[in-house]
Design a protein around this motif. Sequence first.
Motif, PDB file in Angstrom:
ATOM      1  N   PHE A 150     -19.755  16.578  57.715  1.00  0.00           N
ATOM      2  CA  PHE A 150     -21.338  16.057  58.514  1.00  0.00           C
ATOM      3  C   PHE A 150     -22.562  17.035  57.518  1.00  0.00           C
ATOM      4  CE2 PHE A 150     -19.255  15.994  62.332  1.00  0.00           C
ATOM      5  CZ  PHE A 150     -18.500  14.801  62.535  1.00  0.00           C
ATOM      6  N   ILE A 151     -22.759  16.268  57.080  1.00  0.00           N
ATOM      7  CA  ILE A 151     -24.057  16.562  56.040  1.00  0.00           C
ATOM      8  C   ILE A 151     -25.492  15.624  56.531  1.00  0.00           C
ATOM      9  CG2 ILE A 151     -23.067  17.224  54.040  1.00  0.00           C
ATOM     10  CD1 ILE A 151     -23.314  14.374  52.837  1.00  0.00           C
ATOM     11  N   GLU A 152     -25.962  16.696  55.815  1.00  0.00           N
ATOM     12  CA  GLU A 152     -27.809  15.892  56.915  1.00  0.00           C
ATOM     13  C   GLU A 152     -28.828  15.649  55.018  1.00  0.00           C
ATOM     14  OE1 GLU A 152     -32.529  16.768  59.036  1.00  0.00           O
ATOM     15  OE2 GLU A 152     -30.581  17.844  59.188  1.00  0.00           O
ATOM     16  N   ILE A 153     -29.032  14.345  54.809  1.00  0.00           N
ATOM     17  CA  ILE A 153     -29.998  14.366  53.224  1.00  0.00           C
ATOM     18  C   ILE A 153     -31.220  13.784  54.544  1.00  0.00           C
ATOM     19  CG2 ILE A 153     -30.559  12.824  51.543  1.00  0.00           C
ATOM     20  CD1 ILE A 153     -27.706  14.209  51.464  1.00  0.00           C
ATOM     21  N   GLU A 154     -32.716  14.638  53.648  1.00  0.00           N
ATOM     22  CA  GLU A 154     -33.779  14.764  54.137  1.00  0.00           C
ATOM     23  C   GLU A 154     -34.621  15.146  52.774  1.00  0.00           C
ATOM     24  OE1 GLU A 154     -34.551  17.553  57.605  1.00  0.00           O
ATOM     25  OE2 GLU A 154     -34.918  19.415  55.720  1.00  0.00           O
ATOM     26  N   HIS A 155     -35.816  14.442  53.415  1.00  0.00           N
ATOM     27  CA  HIS A 155     -36.747  13.889  52.204  1.00  0.00           C
ATOM     28  C   HIS A 155     -38.015  14.518  52.961  1.00  0.00           C
ATOM     29  CE1 HIS A 155     -39.448  12.499  49.007  1.00  0.00           C
ATOM     30  NE2 HIS A 155     -40.253  12.320  50.120  1.00  0.00           N
ATOM     31  N   LEU A 156     -38.918  15.700  52.546  1.00  0.00           N
ATOM     32  CA  LEU A 156     -40.005  16.557  53.238  1.00  0.00           C
ATOM     33  C   LEU A 156     -40.863  15.569  51.790  1.00  0.00           C
ATOM     34  CD1 LEU A 156     -38.552  19.723  53.652  1.00  0.00           C
ATOM     35  CD2 LEU A 156     -38.944  17.594  55.246  1.00  0.00           C
ATOM     36  N   HIS A 157     -42.182  15.465  52.699  1.00  0.00           N
ATOM     37  CA  HIS A 157     -43.216  15.329  52.475  1.00  0.00           C
ATOM     38  C   HIS A 157     -43.884  16.204  51.543  1.00  0.00           C
ATOM     39  CE1 HIS A 157     -42.408  10.572  53.516  1.00  0.00           C
ATOM     40  NE2 HIS A 157     -42.868  11.345  55.082  1.00  0.00           N
ATOM     41  N   GLU A 158     -44.345  16.100  50.528  1.00  0.00           N
ATOM     42  CA  GLU A 158     -45.123  16.735  49.608  1.00  0.00           C
ATOM     43  C   GLU A 158     -46.500  17.677  51.088  1.00  0.00           C
ATOM     44  OE1 GLU A 158     -45.066  18.627  47.084  1.00  0.00           O
ATOM     45  OE2 GLU A 158     -42.985  17.414  46.906  1.00  0.00           O
ATOM     46  N   ALA A 159     -47.006  18.408  50.814  1.00  0.00           N
ATOM     47  CA  ALA A 159     -47.629  18.440  52.087  1.00  0.00           C
ATOM     48  C   ALA A 159     -49.319  18.535  51.027  1.00  0.00           C
ATOM     49  CB  ALA A 159     -48.164  19.972  52.312  1.00  0.00           C
ATOM     50  N   THR A 160     -50.026  17.932  52.205  1.00  0.00           N
ATOM     51  CA  THR A 160     -51.974  17.263  51.928  1.00  0.00           C
ATOM     52  C   THR A 160     -52.005  18.446  51.959  1.00  0.00           C
ATOM     53  OG1 THR A 160     -52.325  16.115  52.821  1.00  0.00           O
ATOM     54  CG2 THR A 160     -51.046  15.122  51.329  1.00  0.00           C
ATOM     55  N   PRO A 161     -53.524  18.364  50.573  1.00  0.00           N
ATOM     56  CA  PRO A 161     -54.641  20.210  51.559  1.00  0.00           C
ATOM     57  C   PRO A 161     -54.983  19.887  51.773  1.00  0.00           C
ATOM     58  CG  PRO A 161     -53.937  19.370  48.415  1.00  0.00           C
ATOM     59  CD  PRO A 161     -53.307  18.472  49.352  1.00  0.00           C
ATOM     60  N   HIS A 176     -32.340  19.150  50.787  1.00  0.00           N
ATOM     61  CA  HIS A 176     -33.512  18.598  50.659  1.00  0.00           C
ATOM     62  C   HIS A 176     -33.579  17.165  49.080  1.00  0.00           C
ATOM     63  CE1 HIS A 176     -37.639  16.941  50.160  1.00  0.00           C
ATOM     64  NE2 HIS A 176     -37.823  18.202  49.040  1.00  0.00           N
ATOM     65  N   VAL A 177     -33.827  15.993  48.968  1.00  0.00           N
ATOM     66  CA  VAL A 177     -33.686  15.466  48.207  1.00  0.00           C
ATOM     67  C   VAL A 177     -35.362  14.618  47.522  1.00  0.00           C
ATOM     68  CG1 VAL A 177     -31.583  15.025  48.526  1.00  0.00           C
ATOM     69  CG2 VAL A 177     -33.240  13.094  49.140  1.00  0.00           C
ATOM     70  N   ASP A 178     -35.160  14.478  46.884  1.00  0.00           N
ATOM     71  CA  ASP A 178     -36.384  14.052  45.906  1.00  0.00           C
ATOM     72  C   ASP A 178     -36.426  12.262  46.084  1.00  0.00           C
ATOM     73  OD1 ASP A 178     -37.766  16.842  45.402  1.00  0.00           O
ATOM     74  OD2 ASP A 178     -36.758  16.582  43.278  1.00  0.00           O
ATOM     75  N   ASP A 179     -35.008  11.922  45.780  1.00  0.00           N
ATOM     76  CA  ASP A 179     -35.573  10.177  45.943  1.00  0.00           C
ATOM     77  C   ASP A 179     -33.989   9.827  47.324  1.00  0.00           C
ATOM     78  OD1 ASP A 179     -34.543   7.816  46.136  1.00  0.00           O
ATOM     79  OD2 ASP A 179     -34.748   7.679  43.672  1.00  0.00           O
ATOM     80  N   PHE A 180     -34.696  10.101  48.105  1.00  0.00           N
ATOM     81  CA  PHE A 180     -34.112  10.036  49.920  1.00  0.00           C
ATOM     82  C   PHE A 180     -33.085   8.670  49.427  1.00  0.00           C
ATOM     83  CE2 PHE A 180     -33.058   7.861  53.646  1.00  0.00           C
ATOM     84  CZ  PHE A 180     -32.803   9.258  54.556  1.00  0.00           C
ATOM     85  N   ASP A 181     -33.154   7.718  48.559  1.00  0.00           N
ATOM     86  CA  ASP A 181     -32.607   5.866  49.066  1.00  0.00           C
ATOM     87  C   ASP A 181     -31.736   5.997  48.345  1.00  0.00           C
ATOM     88  OD1 ASP A 181     -34.302   4.811  51.170  1.00  0.00           O
ATOM     89  OD2 ASP A 181     -35.327   4.272  49.509  1.00  0.00           O
ATOM     90  N   SER A 182     -32.244   6.781  46.506  1.00  0.00           N
ATOM     91  CA  SER A 182     -30.880   7.031  45.693  1.00  0.00           C
ATOM     92  C   SER A 182     -29.529   8.037  46.497  1.00  0.00           C
ATOM     93  CB  SER A 182     -31.610   7.760  43.960  1.00  0.00           C
ATOM     94  OG  SER A 182     -30.846   7.637  43.277  1.00  0.00           O
ATOM     95  N   GLU A 218     -37.915   8.757  60.348  1.00  0.00           N
ATOM     96  CA  GLU A 218     -39.268   8.737  60.146  1.00  0.00           C
ATOM     97  C   GLU A 218     -39.695   9.920  60.790  1.00  0.00           C
ATOM     98  OE1 GLU A 218     -40.710   8.195  56.846  1.00  0.00           O
ATOM     99  OE2 GLU A 218     -38.999   6.698  56.667  1.00  0.00           O
ATOM    100  N   PHE A 219     -40.307  11.241  60.637  1.00  0.00           N
ATOM    101  CA  PHE A 219     -40.852  12.047  60.958  1.00  0.00           C
ATOM    102  C   PHE A 219     -41.950  12.397  60.122  1.00  0.00           C
ATOM    103  CE2 PHE A 219     -37.227  14.362  59.044  1.00  0.00           C
ATOM    104  CZ  PHE A 219     -38.172  15.008  58.089  1.00  0.00           C
ATOM    105  N   PRO A 220     -43.141  13.418  60.700  1.00  0.00           N
ATOM    106  CA  PRO A 220     -43.870  13.411  60.643  1.00  0.00           C
ATOM    107  C   PRO A 220     -44.359  14.580  58.893  1.00  0.00           C
ATOM    108  CG  PRO A 220     -44.695  14.096  62.728  1.00  0.00           C
ATOM    109  CD  PRO A 220     -42.848  14.192  62.581  1.00  0.00           C
ATOM    110  N   GLY A 221     -42.994  15.162  59.214  1.00  0.00           N
ATOM    111  CA  GLY A 221     -43.282  15.402  57.273  1.00  0.00           C
ATOM    112  C   GLY A 221     -42.292  15.152  56.424  1.00  0.00           C
ATOM    113  N   GLY A 222     -41.109  13.831  57.115  1.00  0.00           N
ATOM    114  CA  GLY A 222     -40.565  13.460  55.967  1.00  0.00           C
ATOM    115  C   GLY A 222     -40.190  12.285  56.450  1.00  0.00           C
ATOM    116  N   ARG A 223     -38.120  12.352  55.887  1.00  0.00           N
ATOM    117  CA  ARG A 223     -36.959  11.255  56.565  1.00  0.00           C
ATOM    118  C   ARG A 223     -35.668  12.049  56.024  1.00  0.00           C
ATOM    119  NH1 ARG A 223     -36.238   6.760  53.019  1.00  0.00           N
ATOM    120  NH2 ARG A 223     -35.055   5.321  53.741  1.00  0.00           N
ATOM    121  N   SER A 224     -35.158  11.714  57.286  1.00  0.00           N
ATOM    122  CA  SER A 224     -33.525  12.398  57.579  1.00  0.00           C
ATOM    123  C   SER A 224     -32.853  11.466  57.892  1.00  0.00           C
ATOM    124  CB  SER A 224     -33.870  13.495  58.068  1.00  0.00           C
ATOM    125  OG  SER A 224     -32.440  13.734  59.107  1.00  0.00           O
TER     126      SER A 224
END
Length: 149
Positions: free
Chosen positions: A138-149, A98-104, A122-128
Amino acid sequence: MTSGIRWHHASLTVAEIDPAITFFGAVFGFEPIFIERGLSDDIAALTGKPGLSADFTQMRSSAYPLILELIAFHAEGDIRPHGDALPWRPGAGHVAFHVDDFDSVVATVVAHGGTVMGRAIEFPGGRSIYCRTPGGAFIEIEHLHEATP
């Protein structure tokens, strides 16, 4: 029953140990806890394959709560098979970061010899995205969006 059972490490098989150590250090900040080269009797016993040896390392990073093991097997008299280009075959696996800056991070993976396997989804919770490292893991790079209140 899970009492007395704890996760210890995740292991990836690679073609050569040194380029893999360099890659996971440069991209994800892992540092070897130890490196063993030419381990033979124990590897042959563990796998049941006479003549098999291995170079391996276990690595840590302060950013992750897991130990990453990288292992390169060598068989006496066997031609080493090429790494599997298909992460969906039984026995293949990957670790996900899980990364903060996916593209970087994806750009850093590529800059250090990794390859992007397909395209980012793109999936409902982020990108992969799936990538292949130097050495064929093999590795997966994933960015999970912050949950909104």
